[in-house]
Design a protein around this motif. Structure first.
Motif, PDB file in Angstrom:
ATOM      1  N   ARG A  29       0.807  -1.236   0.000  1.00 52.36           N
ATOM      2  CA  ARG A  29       0.000   0.000   0.000  1.00 52.36           C
ATOM      3  C   ARG A  29       0.834   1.278   0.000  1.00 52.36           C
ATOM      4  O   ARG A  29       0.530   2.209  -0.742  1.00 52.36           O
ATOM      5  CB  ARG A  29      -0.960   0.025   1.186  1.00 52.36           C
ATOM      6  N   THR A  34      -2.677   4.520  -5.730  1.00 49.22           N
ATOM      7  CA  THR A  34      -3.907   4.288  -6.485  1.00 49.22           C
ATOM      8  C   THR A  34      -4.752   3.153  -5.904  1.00 49.22           C
ATOM      9  O   THR A  34      -5.855   2.910  -6.393  1.00 49.22           O
ATOM     10  CB  THR A  34      -3.593   3.973  -7.966  1.00 49.22           C
ATOM     11  N   PHE A  35      -4.255   2.473  -4.874  1.00 43.27           N
ATOM     12  CA  PHE A  35      -5.048   1.403  -4.254  1.00 43.27           C
ATOM     13  C   PHE A  35      -6.317   1.980  -3.641  1.00 43.27           C
ATOM     14  O   PHE A  35      -6.284   3.043  -3.010  1.00 43.27           O
ATOM     15  CB  PHE A  35      -4.266   0.709  -3.141  1.00 43.27           C
ATOM     16  N   THR A  36      -7.401   1.270  -3.812  1.00 47.21           N
ATOM     17  CA  THR A  36      -8.648   1.635  -3.153  1.00 47.21           C
ATOM     18  C   THR A  36      -8.494   1.418  -1.648  1.00 47.21           C
ATOM     19  O   THR A  36      -7.751   0.521  -1.237  1.00 47.21           O
ATOM     20  CB  THR A  36      -9.814   0.785  -3.713  1.00 47.21           C
ATOM     21  N   PRO A  37      -9.159   2.211  -0.809  1.00 48.21           N
ATOM     22  CA  PRO A  37      -9.018   2.006   0.639  1.00 48.21           C
ATOM     23  C   PRO A  37      -9.708   0.729   1.132  1.00 48.21           C
ATOM     24  O   PRO A  37      -9.404   0.232   2.198  1.00 48.21           O
ATOM     25  CB  PRO A  37      -9.660   3.252   1.253  1.00 48.21           C
ATOM     26  N   GLU A  38     -10.629   0.198   0.343  1.00 43.79           N
ATOM     27  CA  GLU A  38     -11.337  -1.013   0.732  1.00 43.79           C
ATOM     28  C   GLU A  38     -10.425  -2.235   0.592  1.00 43.79           C
ATOM     29  O   GLU A  38      -9.452  -2.224  -0.141  1.00 43.79           O
ATOM     30  CB  GLU A  38     -12.590  -1.228  -0.151  1.00 43.79           C
ATOM     31  N   GLN A  39     -10.792  -3.291   1.281  1.00 44.08           N
ATOM     32  CA  GLN A  39     -10.064  -4.548   1.151  1.00 44.08           C
ATOM     33  C   GLN A  39     -10.318  -5.120  -0.245  1.00 44.08           C
ATOM     34  O   GLN A  39     -11.421  -5.034  -0.770  1.00 44.08           O
ATOM     35  CB  GLN A  39     -10.522  -5.554   2.205  1.00 44.08           C
ATOM     36  N   PHE A  40      -9.286  -5.684  -0.841  1.00 43.95           N
ATOM     37  CA  PHE A  40      -9.409  -6.312  -2.152  1.00 43.95           C
ATOM     38  C   PHE A  40      -8.430  -7.468  -2.221  1.00 43.95           C
ATOM     39  O   PHE A  40      -7.602  -7.652  -1.334  1.00 43.95           O
ATOM     40  CB  PHE A  40      -9.147  -5.309  -3.291  1.00 43.95           C
ATOM     41  N   LYS A 152      -0.678  12.336 -12.513  1.00 44.36           N
ATOM     42  CA  LYS A 152      -2.020  12.537 -11.946  1.00 44.36           C
ATOM     43  C   LYS A 152      -2.583  13.860 -12.412  1.00 44.36           C
ATOM     44  O   LYS A 152      -1.909  14.821 -12.572  1.00 44.36           O
ATOM     45  CB  LYS A 152      -1.944  12.488 -10.428  1.00 44.36           C
TER      46      LYS A 152
END
Length: 152
Positions: A29, A34-40, A152
């Motif tokens: 992380r 760019t990682f989503t904050p949700e678990q994946f 970005k």
């Protein structure tokens, strides 16, 4: 001396593998904004374990889970000199067992699997800031080739 055993993962190993995958994501992380904050999840581990086109391995040290890694067969680009290659991923070693040659052992077995599948090209991706992982991969012969960039 501790004995490292590398073996094919079984469905009973799935909880350990899923936990290791989350630990790997947690470690990566900081390198990827760019990682989503949700678990994946990175991988369809049950699907990979059932596929002839993938290999999922477990490393045990004196009978205890110490790490894991996987390989998938991917199709090369039309401009590559190879049609298919092995793509390594999910490389994880339990923190207290790092530096003991576990990742090298896992990669060695995945390279044997790739060779048995007729693949002589083996690749992986690593974040450029993950210096420890880069050093571990270079120890087993990987060479840096490409830097992916973003704006970005």
């Amino acid at each position: 001396m501790q004995d490292i055993v590398i073996r094919k993962a079984t469905k009973e190993d799935l909880p350990l593998l899923l936990h290791a995958e989350q630990e790997l994501i947690k470690n990566e992380r900081p390198f990827d904004p760019t990682f989503t904050p949700e678990q994946f999840c990175y991988y369809d581990l049950p699907g990979m374990m059932a596929s002839e086109e993938a290999e999922v391995l477990i490393a045990e040290l004196d009978g205890v889970f110490a790490g894991c890694g996987n390989a998938r067969i991917k199709t090369g680009m039309p401009y590559n000199r190879f049609e298919r290659y092995a793509f390594l991923g999910g490389m994880y070693v339990v923190p207290e067992h790092r530096g003991k040659g576990i990742i090298q052992s896992i990669i060695g077995e995945l390279k044997k699997w790739a060779a048995a599948k007729g693949l002589d090209e083996v690749r992986l991706q690593v974040y450029s800031e993950n210096v420890a992982a880069i050093k571990a991969y270079e120890k087993v012969g990987f060479q840096q080739m490409l830097v992916e960039m973003r704006v970005k």
